[in-house]
Design an enzyme around this catalytic site. Structure first.
Site, PDB file in Angstrom:
ATOM      1  N   ASP A 107       0.943  -1.099   0.107  1.00 28.06           N
ATOM      2  CA  ASP A 107       0.028   0.000  -0.021  1.00 28.06           C
ATOM      3  C   ASP A 107       1.031   1.133  -0.026  1.00 28.06           C
ATOM      4  OD1 ASP A 107      -2.351   1.629   0.798  1.00 28.06           O
ATOM      5  OD2 ASP A 107      -1.361   1.438   2.927  1.00 28.06           O
ATOM      6  N   ASP A 129     -14.502  15.433   8.894  1.00 27.25           N
ATOM      7  CA  ASP A 129     -13.570  14.542   8.456  1.00 27.25           C
ATOM      8  C   ASP A 129     -12.729  14.090   9.739  1.00 27.25           C
ATOM      9  OD1 ASP A 129     -11.960  12.928   7.057  1.00 27.25           O
ATOM     10  OD2 ASP A 129     -11.733  14.246   5.548  1.00 27.25           O
ATOM     11  N   PHE A 179     -15.415  10.058   4.509  1.00 29.01           N
ATOM     12  CA  PHE A 179     -14.605   9.347   3.478  1.00 29.01           C
ATOM     13  C   PHE A 179     -14.621   7.811   3.574  1.00 29.01           C
ATOM     14  CE2 PHE A 179     -10.521   7.459   2.475  1.00 29.01           C
ATOM     15  CZ  PHE A 179     -10.495   8.038   0.997  1.00 29.01           C
ATOM     16  N   SER A 180     -14.751   7.589   2.059  1.00 27.99           N
ATOM     17  CA  SER A 180     -14.820   6.000   2.177  1.00 27.99           C
ATOM     18  C   SER A 180     -13.838   5.971   0.884  1.00 27.99           C
ATOM     19  CB  SER A 180     -15.982   5.354   1.702  1.00 27.99           C
ATOM     20  OG  SER A 180     -16.308   5.461   0.543  1.00 27.99           O
ATOM     21  N   THR A 225     -15.998   5.962  -2.494  1.00 24.93           N
ATOM     22  CA  THR A 225     -16.440   7.145  -3.177  1.00 24.93           C
ATOM     23  C   THR A 225     -15.024   8.014  -3.091  1.00 24.93           C
ATOM     24  OG1 THR A 225     -16.744   8.131  -1.065  1.00 24.93           O
ATOM     25  CG2 THR A 225     -18.588   6.943  -1.967  1.00 24.93           C
TER      26      THR A 225
HETATM   27  N1  LIG Z   1     -10.265  12.340   3.979  1.00 25.19           N
HETATM   28  C1  LIG Z   1     -10.293  12.400   2.488  1.00 25.19           C
HETATM   29  N2  LIG Z   1     -11.347  12.899   1.996  1.00 25.19           N
HETATM   30  C2  LIG Z   1     -11.597  12.941   0.868  1.00 25.19           C
HETATM   31  N3  LIG Z   1     -10.584  12.275  -0.334  1.00 25.19           N
HETATM   32  C3  LIG Z   1      -9.757  11.770   0.204  1.00 25.19           C
HETATM   33  C4  LIG Z   1      -9.313  11.512   1.828  1.00 25.19           C
HETATM   34  N4  LIG Z   1      -8.283  10.951   1.985  1.00 25.19           N
HETATM   35  C5  LIG Z   1      -7.836  10.456   0.854  1.00 25.19           C
HETATM   36  N5  LIG Z   1      -8.649  10.875  -0.302  1.00 25.19           N
HETATM   37  C6  LIG Z   1      -8.568  10.798  -1.780  1.00 25.19           C
HETATM   38  O1  LIG Z   1      -9.060   9.212  -2.010  1.00 25.19           O
HETATM   39  C7  LIG Z   1      -7.972   8.654  -2.390  1.00 25.19           C
HETATM   40  C8  LIG Z   1      -7.866   7.184  -1.876  1.00 25.19           C
HETATM   41  O2  LIG Z   1      -7.437   7.300  -0.518  1.00 25.19           O
HETATM   42  P1  LIG Z   1      -6.948   5.842   0.170  1.00 25.19           P
HETATM   43  O3  LIG Z   1      -6.653   6.301   1.652  1.00 25.19           O
HETATM   44  O4  LIG Z   1      -8.212   5.253   0.303  1.00 25.19           O
HETATM   45  O5  LIG Z   1      -5.930   5.473  -0.592  1.00 25.19           O
HETATM   46  P2  LIG Z   1      -5.522   3.794  -0.431  1.00 25.19           P
HETATM   47  O6  LIG Z   1      -6.180   3.102  -1.186  1.00 25.19           O
HETATM   48  O7  LIG Z   1      -5.077   3.456   1.201  1.00 25.19           O
HETATM   49  O8  LIG Z   1      -4.115   3.861  -1.100  1.00 25.19           O
HETATM   50  P3  LIG Z   1      -2.835   4.597  -0.363  1.00 25.19           P
HETATM   51  O9  LIG Z   1      -3.214   4.447   1.216  1.00 25.19           O
HETATM   52  O10 LIG Z   1      -1.621   3.851  -0.953  1.00 25.19           O
HETATM   53  O11 LIG Z   1      -3.070   6.170  -0.795  1.00 25.19           O
HETATM   54  C9  LIG Z   1      -6.686   9.420  -2.074  1.00 25.19           C
HETATM   55  O12 LIG Z   1      -5.707   9.321  -3.152  1.00 25.19           O
HETATM   56  C10 LIG Z   1      -7.203  10.910  -1.865  1.00 25.19           C
HETATM   57  O13 LIG Z   1      -7.317  11.368  -3.492  1.00 25.19           O
HETATM   58 MG   LIG Z   2      -4.092   3.356   2.787  1.00 28.52          MG
END
Ligand SMILES: Nc1ncnc2c1ncn2[C@@H]1O[C@H](COP(=O)(O)OP(=O)(O)OP(=O)(O)O)[C@@H](O)[C@H]1O
Ligand SMILES: [Mg+2]
Ligand SMILES: [K+]
Length: 687
Positions: free
Chosen positions: A314, A351, A382-383, A386
């Site tokens: 990751d 958030d 956040f998910s 989405t």
């Molecule tokens: N709190 C948040 N609010 C809105 N969008 C977010 C938030 N955090 C992250 N994102 C967006 O969502 C995307 C996915 O985030 P996520 O943390 O799920 O990534 P991941 O799948 O865990 O991979 P990695 O941790 O390696 O980035 C991010 O690249 C960012 O663009």
């Molecule tokens: Mg992550």
């Protein structure tokens, strides 16, 4: 009210580092344990050794039955050395267990008498023993107190000293929401307070797992060990048949072989070396893992690590430090900085991810403004599905999120984006940062620059993995540009960007369907399904409880590059077991040819030509072989405990090399060893 005794200092538990327990301090108790382990109920875990014990009992009885063919003092010596054989194997196992026992005892001592402040149905708190906590219970822990069990922080932020479990004395921050919410039982709060939802029933916690892992012999056998056990039992039966059929051959020539000799011969032929060391090898391997501060939920996972082909990591928190923080906000053309600041703040107020909190902090410092209270907002958390978060406030919709997700949300295409904003977004991504877009009621307000830093030294570790034939793949929910920038900096072999939890899972299944073993490192709740699907799933201890539960390994230091060491340990475990099995079986075959001519020389004088070793007499041959058979276990104990060193080489090259050393060595060593013992016994007039 005395809470869970902070006086029981966590640091004092951690100072009993198992690595510092010298072998010299361990061999004395191991010697005692070797006798305790003579109990057949314990020995039945090792069928070959159980057979040896039975022959030792039989030979001891035969010492009291005078046989003209075997002088009593020779029979007694054979009986004694048969007992030694079992004792030496027991000693090896006890020695392997020793270090873990010391660690398990100190861990247990640290958890005794712990109490907890549990939240009752009426909202009050009641002090109960930590052992009575069940999954789902909510407890409150204050500064100075021990956290009574594994769990997830649901409220509060605090510094935690995890030295008792990790050995690392610098406190770490734990807080609700985001990827730093998991806490471990038996660690101590050094500031503030936390409300924790307990996630493990008694007996299933990290601490319990650690104790089970280091308590050696109680551990479950791995599928590999079971398979090897079956092979060893098969070989034992074959040699039993061989020995039983020798008597008719002797009778045929009007000779006879004393029962004591036949029994002893059986022991020299069955695979006692590997049978005696198998358990010690497994325990020592697990011990190496524990000393590395990695907890495995099964030995099987460690063995799988030795065979891994692909490693999925990751990005955020694994390859990078993971504290993605707001570094700048950029207004879209025609939007005032004030409007952007207001929109970004509102979209982040509810958030509770690390990213969201950092945006609020940044804006409060740079663009102070009036803030609504939380109960005036409808939060949209956040998910990973989405990739959006935000609030609905006074009938208006505030959102922020990944560029493509937010554009899709407001029904725009990337090419509709104002060129100036588009360029800024690309610049952020190319620098390895994460761009977020902000909107209010479908109108784009601007972008947020989230910054993260690649962990140092990670590039070198990936290069080492490549030498071991392991491919690294970075999977991230981030956009392809950011992903490519971080991938280039970290030196991974492949990237999967804009990955949802489903995509991560699909990638792992795809690799597995092609016959590859997959390891995965992750920390987020959205990594949990992938961690569970991977053959080796390693969760970061400071990640989420969901990830820790789904994984089959937890790294207490939260260092993803540790997987490299785990692979090394897995390989060493497999190679050590393979090498000693090869050696043991080659040895037994060689002994067959070394002893048989001497044994039959009197009955079949023609066999004299085969008697290349010129052993003194049949009884000297058999006694020498038994002595050799027992001593070789002792000689190999250090190798079994330390493990065979594995260099970065292909599996085929490793196999060739080990077959040569341990196969050929296994054939030659008995000839030299038995001859030397035969000469010594003769010189000492012991035969
Ligand atoms: N709190 C948040 N609010 C809105 N969008 C977010 C938030 N955090 C992250 N994102 C967006 O969502 C995307 C996915 O985030 P996520 O943390 O799920 O990534 P991941 O799948 O865990 O991979 P990695 O941790 O390696 O980035 C991010 O690249 C960012 O663009
Ligand atoms: Mg992550
Ligand atoms: K043997």
């Amino acid at each position: 009210m005395t809470m869970n005794m902070p006086a029981k200092n966590a640091a004092s538990v951690a100072t009993q580092e198992p690595a510092k327990t010298a072998i010299s301090a361990l061999w004395r108790p191991a010697l005692g344990q070797a006798f305790v382990k003579l109990d057949p109920r314990q020995l039945q875990r090792s069928p070959v050794m159980l057979v040896v014990e039975l022959t030792a009992i039989l030979t001891t009885v035969l010492c009291f039955v005078p046989d003209t063919a075997v002088p009593t003092f020779v029979a007694v010596q054979i009986a004694v050395w048969l007992w030694f054989t079992v004792l030496f194997a027991n000693f090896a196992e006890a020695l392997a267990e020793g270090r873990g026992k010391a660690r398990a005892d100190s861990l247990k001592a640290g958890s005794e008498g712990l109490s907890a402040r549990r939240k009752e149905a009426d909202g009050s708190f009641k002090v109960v023993p930590a052992t009575s906590l069940r999954k789902g219970d909510v407890v409150r822990v204050a500064a100075g107190e021990m956290i009574p069990g594994d769990g997830e922080v649901i409220e509060g932020i605090a510094a935690v000293n995890e030295a008792a479990i990790t050995g690392e004395s610098a406190p770490v921050i734990r807080e609700s929401g985001g990827d730093r919410s998991a806490v471990t039982g038996n660690t101590r709060l050094v500031s503030d307070w936390l409300l924790i939802r307990i996630s493990a029933n008694p007996g299933e916690s990290t601490l319990d797992r650690m104790i089970a892992l280091v308590e050696g012999a109680k551990r479950q056998k791995t599928p590999n060990e079971v398979a090897l056990d079956i092979l060893l039992i098969g070989l034992t039966l074959i040699f039993l048949l061989v020995v039983v059929t020798l008597q008719p051959f002797a009778h045929f020539a009007n000779g006879s072989l004393p029962l004591v000799f036949l029994v002893a011969l059986l022991v020299t032929l069955i695979p006692t070396t590997i049978g005696g060391l198998l358990s010690a090898i497994g325990i020592a391997g697990m011990d190496r893992l524990v000393r590395l501060n990695v907890i495995a939920k099964s030995g099987r996972a460690v063995e799988a690590a030795g065979d891994v082909h692909v490693l999925l990591l990751d990005k955020t928190g694994t390859i990078t430090f993971g504290n993605r923080r707001c570094a700048a906000v950029l207004a879209a053309p025609g939007v005032s900085g004030r409007d952007l600041a207001e929109g970004a703040l509102l979209a982040s107020l509810a958030d509770d991810t690390a990213e969201g909190k950092s945006i609020v902090e940044y804006l409060r410092a740079l663009h102070p403004q009036a803030e609504p209270t939380l109960d005036q907002l409808t939060a949209v958390p956040f998910s990973a599905e989405t990739r959006l978060s935000g609030v609905d406030y006074q009938g208006r919709v505030y959102r922020k999120g990944a560029v493509d997700s937010l554009l899709a949300f407001i029904g725009q295409q990337r090419r509709d984006l104002q060129p100036a904003l588009s360029r800024e977004i690309d610049k952020i991504a190319q620098s390895g940062g994460t761009p977020l877009l902000v909107c209010a009621d479908g109108k784009l307000l601007g972008a947020i620059h989230l910054k993260d830093v690649v962990k140092p030294g990670i590039r070198e570790r990936f290069a080492e993995l490549r030498k071991l034939g392991i491919r690294t793949v970075m999977v991230t929910g981030d956009n392809p540009l950011t992903a490519a920038a971080i991938a280039a900096e970290a030196g991974v072999d492949d990237v999967l960007a804009e990955a949802t939890p489903e995509k991560k899972l699909a990638r792992i299944r795809h690799e597995q369907n092609d016959g590859r073993l997959v390891a995965m490192c992750g920390d987020g709740a959205n990594d949990a399904p992938a961690l569970a699907q991977a053959d080796v799933g390693m969760a970061m201890n400071d990640g989420t409880q969901a990830a820790r539960e789904a994984a089959n390994m937890v790294d207490l230091d939260s260092d993803p590059t540790k997987l490299l060491d785990v692979v090394q340990i897995g390989k060493e475990l497999l190679v050590t077991r393979g090498a000693l099995t090869t050696f043991s079986i080659a040895n037994d075959v060689a002994k067959y040819f070394a002893i048989l001519p001497a044994l039959f020389a009197a009955i079949y004088p023609q066999l004299g030509v085969l008697n290349v070793m010129h052993l003194q007499s049949p009884q000297s041959a058999i006694l020498s072989a038994i002595v050799f058979n027992a001593l070789i276990i002792v000689v190999l104990i250090p190798l079994a405990l330390r493990g065979v060193r594995v260099q970065a080489a292909s599996a085929a090259a490793l196999l060739r090399r080990n077959l040569l050393i341990y196969g050929l060595g296994g054939i030659l060593v008995p000839f030299v060893g038995i001859k030397a013992i035969d000469m010594l016994l003769t010189a000492l007039h012991l035969v």
